[in-house]
Scaffold this active site. Structure first.
Site, PDB file in Angstrom:
ATOM      1  N   ARG A  69     -13.377  15.196  51.886  1.00 22.15           N
ATOM      2  CA  ARG A  69     -13.931  13.669  51.408  1.00 22.15           C
ATOM      3  C   ARG A  69     -15.531  13.740  51.300  1.00 22.15           C
ATOM      4  O   ARG A  69     -16.243  14.415  52.135  1.00 22.15           O
ATOM      5  CB  ARG A  69     -13.699  12.629  52.526  1.00 22.15           C
ATOM      6  CG  ARG A  69     -12.074  12.330  52.548  1.00 22.15           C
ATOM      7  CD  ARG A  69     -11.823  11.288  53.594  1.00 22.15           C
ATOM      8  NE  ARG A  69     -11.807  11.606  54.769  1.00 22.15           N
ATOM      9  CZ  ARG A  69     -12.946  11.447  55.667  1.00 22.15           C
ATOM     10  NH1 ARG A  69     -13.982  10.894  55.215  1.00 22.15           N
ATOM     11  NH2 ARG A  69     -12.796  12.010  56.834  1.00 22.15           N
ATOM     12  N   TYR A 197      -9.999  16.127  45.058  1.00 20.69           N
ATOM     13  CA  TYR A 197      -9.603  16.452  46.497  1.00 20.69           C
ATOM     14  C   TYR A 197      -8.777  15.383  47.059  1.00 20.69           C
ATOM     15  O   TYR A 197      -9.322  14.174  46.854  1.00 20.69           O
ATOM     16  CB  TYR A 197     -10.668  16.721  47.429  1.00 20.69           C
ATOM     17  CG  TYR A 197     -10.467  16.859  48.773  1.00 20.69           C
ATOM     18  CD1 TYR A 197      -9.666  17.785  49.323  1.00 20.69           C
ATOM     19  CD2 TYR A 197     -10.425  15.654  49.561  1.00 20.69           C
ATOM     20  CE1 TYR A 197      -9.317  17.490  50.447  1.00 20.69           C
ATOM     21  CE2 TYR A 197     -10.296  15.538  50.882  1.00 20.69           C
ATOM     22  CZ  TYR A 197      -9.462  16.591  51.428  1.00 20.69           C
ATOM     23  OH  TYR A 197      -8.932  16.517  52.967  1.00 20.69           O
ATOM     24  N   LYS A 206      -6.744   6.763  52.068  1.00 22.18           N
ATOM     25  CA  LYS A 206      -7.842   6.317  52.619  1.00 22.18           C
ATOM     26  C   LYS A 206      -8.548   5.002  51.845  1.00 22.18           C
ATOM     27  O   LYS A 206      -8.912   4.012  52.614  1.00 22.18           O
ATOM     28  CB  LYS A 206      -8.967   7.299  52.689  1.00 22.18           C
ATOM     29  CG  LYS A 206      -8.648   8.560  53.476  1.00 22.18           C
ATOM     30  CD  LYS A 206      -8.135   8.332  54.801  1.00 22.18           C
ATOM     31  CE  LYS A 206      -7.888   9.517  55.632  1.00 22.18           C
ATOM     32  NZ  LYS A 206      -7.398   9.340  57.065  1.00 22.18           N
ATOM     33  N   HIS A 226      -6.886   3.439  61.542  1.00 27.84           N
ATOM     34  CA  HIS A 226      -6.736   5.093  61.121  1.00 27.84           C
ATOM     35  C   HIS A 226      -6.257   5.702  62.304  1.00 27.84           C
ATOM     36  O   HIS A 226      -6.700   6.290  63.341  1.00 27.84           O
ATOM     37  CB  HIS A 226      -8.065   5.667  61.003  1.00 27.84           C
ATOM     38  CG  HIS A 226      -8.204   7.170  60.821  1.00 27.84           C
ATOM     39  ND1 HIS A 226      -9.173   7.688  61.029  1.00 27.84           N
ATOM     40  CD2 HIS A 226      -7.347   7.845  60.177  1.00 27.84           C
ATOM     41  CE1 HIS A 226      -9.101   8.973  60.445  1.00 27.84           C
ATOM     42  NE2 HIS A 226      -7.884   9.230  59.912  1.00 27.84           N
ATOM     43  N   SER A 248     -11.188  12.493  62.259  1.00 23.96           N
ATOM     44  CA  SER A 248     -10.357  13.174  61.082  1.00 23.96           C
ATOM     45  C   SER A 248     -10.428  14.581  61.794  1.00 23.96           C
ATOM     46  O   SER A 248     -11.322  15.071  62.370  1.00 23.96           O
ATOM     47  CB  SER A 248     -10.906  13.522  60.016  1.00 23.96           C
ATOM     48  OG  SER A 248     -11.125  12.231  59.329  1.00 23.96           O
ATOM     49  N   CYS A 250      -8.794  15.827  64.670  1.00 22.29           N
ATOM     50  CA  CYS A 250      -8.648  16.194  65.732  1.00 22.29           C
ATOM     51  C   CYS A 250      -7.515  15.989  66.733  1.00 22.29           C
ATOM     52  O   CYS A 250      -7.224  15.739  67.970  1.00 22.29           O
ATOM     53  CB  CYS A 250      -9.494  14.817  66.625  1.00 22.29           C
ATOM     54  SG  CYS A 250     -11.326  14.921  66.461  1.00 22.29           S
ATOM     55  N   ASP A 275      -1.174   9.048  60.355  1.00 18.30           N
ATOM     56  CA  ASP A 275      -2.573   8.875  59.862  1.00 18.30           C
ATOM     57  C   ASP A 275      -2.974   7.215  59.957  1.00 18.30           C
ATOM     58  O   ASP A 275      -4.059   6.893  60.327  1.00 18.30           O
ATOM     59  CB  ASP A 275      -2.732   9.569  58.631  1.00 18.30           C
ATOM     60  CG  ASP A 275      -4.291   9.594  58.261  1.00 18.30           C
ATOM     61  OD1 ASP A 275      -5.077   9.974  59.406  1.00 18.30           O
ATOM     62  OD2 ASP A 275      -4.765   9.629  57.054  1.00 18.30           O
ATOM     63  N   ARG A 367      -5.123  22.052  53.130  1.00 21.67           N
ATOM     64  CA  ARG A 367      -4.130  20.911  53.767  1.00 21.67           C
ATOM     65  C   ARG A 367      -2.632  21.225  53.337  1.00 21.67           C
ATOM     66  O   ARG A 367      -2.434  22.037  52.255  1.00 21.67           O
ATOM     67  CB  ARG A 367      -4.612  19.745  52.706  1.00 21.67           C
ATOM     68  CG  ARG A 367      -5.903  19.007  53.277  1.00 21.67           C
ATOM     69  CD  ARG A 367      -5.737  18.278  54.486  1.00 21.67           C
ATOM     70  NE  ARG A 367      -7.152  17.901  54.892  1.00 21.67           N
ATOM     71  CZ  ARG A 367      -7.467  16.684  55.705  1.00 21.67           C
ATOM     72  NH1 ARG A 367      -6.261  15.778  55.896  1.00 21.67           N
ATOM     73  NH2 ARG A 367      -8.454  16.362  56.281  1.00 21.67           N
TER      74      ARG A 367
HETATM   75  C1  OXD Z   1      -8.833  12.500  57.220  1.00 25.88           C
HETATM   76  C2  OXD Z   1      -7.433  12.804  56.491  1.00 25.88           C
HETATM   77  O1  OXD Z   1      -9.839  12.958  56.492  1.00 25.88           O
HETATM   78  O2  OXD Z   1      -6.615  11.981  57.092  1.00 25.88           O
HETATM   79  O3  OXD Z   1      -9.017  11.526  58.063  1.00 25.88           O
HETATM   80  O4  OXD Z   1      -7.251  13.398  55.656  1.00 25.88           O
HETATM   81 MN    MN Z   2      -7.065  10.704  58.682  1.00 25.98          MN
END
Ligand code: OXD
Ligand code: MN
Length: 584
Positions: A69, A197, A206, A226, A248, A250, A275, A367
């Site tokens: 991102r 991406y 998002k 989130h 993100s 974590c 998420d 991913r």
């Molecule tokens: C983020 C995702 O960047 O979930 O938080 O992709």
């Molecule tokens: Mn996320």
């Protein structure tokens, strides 16, 4: 092909702008998915993996400059800068439409415009929202097909209405100087150009489910967060649901798919989402949540049978991999998967690669995209139009020091303060320096679609409206000892922390009061079967006064950003925390 007039007119208008050779309306059928996959395989947009070993799996490589991102190129385009607030990039709507309009003009010449109707949330739920994404990328179509309920189901939900998100995406030339992700909350519109991406182009995720939805939630009295959602079932069969926010990369997906370790039998964890959570107040005065998504777009590096066995199991079929290593057998590999890298293969950029090179083979933010229905621990409630009742909200971050393993806030207002001041050491999910402490309120810093000061007001207001609000906790799995080793084993063992949280919600156990909140008593934290003494819980619950004074000052600095928009309640919480720490 679909009869909805508002959709048709808008698609025509966008086609006049982008000038595709062809418009392809998607229905969301299996036949359509297969046809598009074939097409993308033929052009090289996708690479087929070994269908015997990994049926239905493909690999995609993004451009080298387009792997995460781009927060500095993401804009909230509200009429005034003030509405976007101090933590968002702002662009005036007219300027954004004009600037991006020039890039979009003719951008789909020679290409197909795919029209993706999609539904965020279960069909028939009052939580759910419809979006239409227009894109020139089959990769986007196939990902949206996994991440959302795509096609006819969305159009049926929409009916004749015009209440849908208008999302326009064109990959264009992927020039970072002509890359913008713009959100127009007042118009329920998203324009994204110049990227391929996921986080920038799967507009349901998002962009709609967080940035636009958070704005809607504020106006309509609900929350778009989130957060993962899990149900924890105790040995008696009672299930309590937890919603948890972490920045993100974590470990949200690991926690959402947690498999109870052998050392801790009797409990089950049910995955609702990994998420995003949309949460509304139910008639019973509790907070109810749905996961608006239908798939997982998870971080690959570090995913292994040790860290996340459920994820490993579910990504063996019908999965899109992005930016990982391709092995000579037609399978995939990444750093942290196991200690058996292929002797040679192709790195995420498609270059010959061998582990001896010392260079990572997979991109740090590579991913997988997998349908939720493949999650072995998928909750039977995941699709419930009413959602699930939330007992606890958990905030967390990656902190080597300062934050204890777990603490509970004193009440909702204090909990909002804990969320508003949470911080974490940064990761590779966005393009910025990795490993620096960044304050990330409710893990929403990059995702709040309006002024974050107002967002705090909204959280406080939600608390006032709830008869039985969830209790709010903070966790940190990443606390280190003096030698840089982790004090807590993490992963599956985190279930023990969830158990403590739920026991607290049920009023089953006491806790020790500290200046920052309630922490576990060392001897009623369940360590059975684990080779750790209660002293470790004491160590993990230690509140280092000097470190906290420093932390408190840093929190104050951060909160100044919000000026007059900072709610008086949070100012008071800040003062009280300062006083409590001083007295400790
Ligand atoms: C983020 C995702 O960047 O979930 O938080 O992709
Ligand atoms: Mn996320």
């Amino acid at each position: 092909m679909y009869k909805n007039k508002a959709v048709q007119e808008w698609v025509e208008e966008m086609a006049r702008l982008t000038k595709p050779d062809k418009i392809c309306w998607l229905e969301g059928t299996e036949e359509e998915r297969q046809r598009l996959t074939e097409e993308a395989l033929a052009t090289g947009e996708l690479i087929q993996l070994d269908q015997g070993k990994m049926p239905g799996c493909v690999l995609h490589r993004t451009a080298v400059n387009d792997v995460a991102r781009v927060e500095h190129l993401t804009f909230i385009c509200t009429p005034t800068r003030e509405e976007a607030g101090p933590t968002n990039n702002w662009m005036a709507p007219a300027e954004a439409y004009s600037k991006l309009g020039k890039i979009f003009d003719g951008s789909m010449r020679g290409r197909v415009m795919y029209v993706i109707p999609y539904l965020m949330g279960p069909p028939g739920s009052s939580f759910s929202r419809v979006g239409i994404e227009l894109t020139d990328s089959i990769y986007v179509v196939l990902n949206m097909g996994i991440m959302t309920r795509m096609g006819r189901v969305a159009m049926e939900h929409l009916g004749d209405g015009d209440d849908f998100n208008r999302g326009l995406h064109c990959t264009a030339d992927k020039d970072p100087d002509r890359r913008f992700i713009c959100h127009f909350p007042q118009d329920n519109t998203i324009w994204s150009v110049g990227s391929g991406y996921g986080g920038n182009v799967l507009l349901g995720k998002k962009c709609l489910a967080l940035r636009i939805a958070s704005y809607m939630g504020r106006h309509e009295g609900w929350l778009a967060e989130h957060m993962l959602i899990v149900g924890v079932e105790d040995p008696e069969g009672n299930v309590a649901y937890i919603a948890a926010a972490f920045p993100s990369a974590c470990g949200k997906t690991n926690l959402a798919l947690l498999r109870p370790p052998e050392t801790f039998p009797g409990y089950k964890v049910w995955t609702v989402g990994d998420d995003i959570a949309w949460m509304r107040i139910g008639e019973d005065g509790r907070l109810w949540a749905i996961n608006p998504e239908a798939g997982i777009f998870g971080v690959v590096p570090g995913t292994s049978y040790k860290t996340n066995p459920n994820a490993m199991q579910m990504i063996q079929k019908d999965t899109i991999f992005t930016n990982v290593v391709l092995t000579p057998e037609g399978t995939v590999w990444w750093e942290g998967m196991d200690d058996n890298p292929p002797k040679h293969g192709f790195d995420w950029q498609g270059r010959p690669w061998a582990p001896e090179s010392g260079k990572p083979g997979a991109q740090a933010n590579s991913r997988f995209t997998t349908p939720l229905r493949q999650v072995p621990t998928l909750s039977p409630e995941w699709d419930n139009p009413q959602g699930v009742p939330i007992s606890a909200i958990v905030f967390g971050g990656r902190r080597a020091k300062v934050a204890p393993l777990v603490y509970e806030s004193f009440n909702w207002e204090h909990g909002v303060y804990v969320g508003a001041t949470m911080a974490s050491e940064t990761t590779a999910a966005a393009t910025h320096d990795v490993g620096v402490v960044r304050r990330d309120p409710m893990a929403m810093l990059p995702f709040c679609g309006y002024n974050m000061g107002q967002y705090f007001h909204h959280w406080l207001e939600m608390g006032r409206r709830m008869e039985k609000p969830p209790q709010i906790f903070h966790v940190n799995w990443f606390r280190q000892n003096g030698d840089g080793g982790y004090l807590w084993p993490g992963y599956g063992e985190n279930l023990r922390v969830l158990k403590w949280i739920i026991d607290r919600c049920r009023g089953k156990i006491g806790a020790r009061e500290t200046p920052i909140g309630y922490v576990p008593h060392a001897n009623d934290f369940d360590l059975s079967g684990l080779n750790l003494t209660p002293a470790v819980i004491q160590e993990l619950s230690k509140i280092d006064r000097e470190a906290w004074q420093e932390e408190w000052r840093a929190q104050g600095e951060f909160l100044k950003k919000f000026g007059d928009d900072l709610p008086a309640e949070l100012r008071r919480e800040y003062q009280s925390l300062g006083e409590r720490i001083k007295m400790e």
